[in-house]
Design an enzyme around this catalytic site. Structure first.
Site, PDB file in Angstrom:
ATOM      1  N   GLU A  67       0.854  -1.188   0.000  1.00 42.43           N
ATOM      2  CA  GLU A  67       0.000   0.000   0.000  1.00 42.43           C
ATOM      3  C   GLU A  67       0.890   1.238   0.000  1.00 42.43           C
ATOM      4  OE1 GLU A  67      -3.195   2.130   3.028  1.00 42.43           O
ATOM      5  OE2 GLU A  67      -2.656   0.018   3.332  1.00 42.43           O
ATOM      6  N   ASP A  78      -4.870   9.728   9.396  1.00 41.22           N
ATOM      7  CA  ASP A  78      -3.506   9.340   9.751  1.00 41.22           C
ATOM      8  C   ASP A  78      -3.029   9.948  11.058  1.00 41.22           C
ATOM      9  OD1 ASP A  78      -3.175   7.795   7.462  1.00 41.22           O
ATOM     10  OD2 ASP A  78      -2.695   9.560   6.257  1.00 41.22           O
TER      11      ASP A  78
END
Length: 283
Positions: A67, A78
């Protein structure tokens, strides 16, 4: 929570003409009774040459799907580690076009399936059709779009279908069984299962809700389930691997590189850690 059998019958995701590279990877692993290891890395971190070396190391270790994150200035899903790597990559001048060029270079050496993690704002500004065309031509196999809800995805699903690009939907602990079924129905490749309520980052343990969450999701889809967010230790992997089809790790891996004295030492430690996790997933 209601039993999934009372909601909708199981589905295998969006219709396709045959197994795509990501689906084929999971099929082969299932035949071997093994689980997928899916690392996340930020494109352009610590620089483009260093990123390529990290990819090569993870590929050499035997990662099943890799990924790649397109750095973004406002990465809502995130945590601090990935935010820091994104900031470094952006300061290095990395943008969407340079990510596509990097994938194209990788494709000259590696056939390992690649999924891009990208925020929808970047796709929208670039142009949905143009973005998917470039991604497809570069050799991207799937997209993970954290801020694109199911309802909005339906408005652009035809773009994915016409290119055979896997749309890897995110399922969270807060979703009810009906929504989990809808997510499974819209997904292709695998379902990205979020193991915690919050952003990415290393955690000491796993929520008690995770096992029941995966059980509920398994009752409404036959797609592979890959668990991510917060996974950082071998003990966590051993505890949960029998309940899913793959493990996703990002913050832990990038933190190893961030804290290393130099990239060479970081790669040595990274490979040592990754080999240990893969050894657990592929006994």
């Amino acid at each position: 929570m209601k039993d999934g059998k009372d909601m909708k019958k199981k589905n295998t995701g969006s219709e396709s003409n045959g197994p795509d590279p990501i689906s084929r990877t999971f099929m082969e692993l299932k035949q071997k009774e093994q689980k997928a290891f899916i690392p996340f890395i930020t494109c352009g971190f610590p620089d483009m040459e260093g990123f390529m070396r990290i990819f090569e190391s993870l590929d050499r270790c035997g990662s099943d799907i890799i990924e790649i994150g397109i750095p973004f200035s406002d990465p809502l899903a995130d945590g601090p580690v990935i935010q820091e790597t994104s900031k470094i990559a952006i300061n290095n001048g990395i943008n969407t076009d340079s990510v596509f060029e990097a994938v194209k270079q990788i494709r000259s050496k590696s056939s390992t399936p690649i999924a891009l993690l990208v925020y929808y704002n970047m796709i929208y500004v670039y142009g949905v059709e143009k973005f998917l065309d470039r991604a497809d031509k570069a050799g991207v196999n799937g997209l993970i779009i954290p801020d694109l809800p199911l309802e909005e995805f339906r408005t652009c699903s035809e773009y994915f279908d016409s290119r055979g690009m896997d749309n890897i939907m995110i399922a969270s602990l807060t979703s009810d069984i009906s929504r989990l079924s809808d997510i499974g129905r819209a997904s292709r490749g695998f379902v990205y299962c979020v193991s915690l309520k919050g952003v990415t980052g290393t955690r000491e343990g796993l929520s008690e809700e995770v096992e029941s969450f995966l059980k509920d999701l398994r009752s409404v889809t036959d797609l592979p389930l890959a668990l991510g967010f917060g996974l950082s230790t071998a003990s966590q992997v051993m505890k949960i691997m029998d309940k899913c089809d793959g493990i996703i790790m990002g913050s832990k891996l990038l933190d190893i590189i961030l804290k290393a004295d130099n990239l060479d030492k970081g790669l040595e430690e990274l490979e040592r850690f990754v080999n240990g996790i893969i050894g657990i997933l592929k006994p």
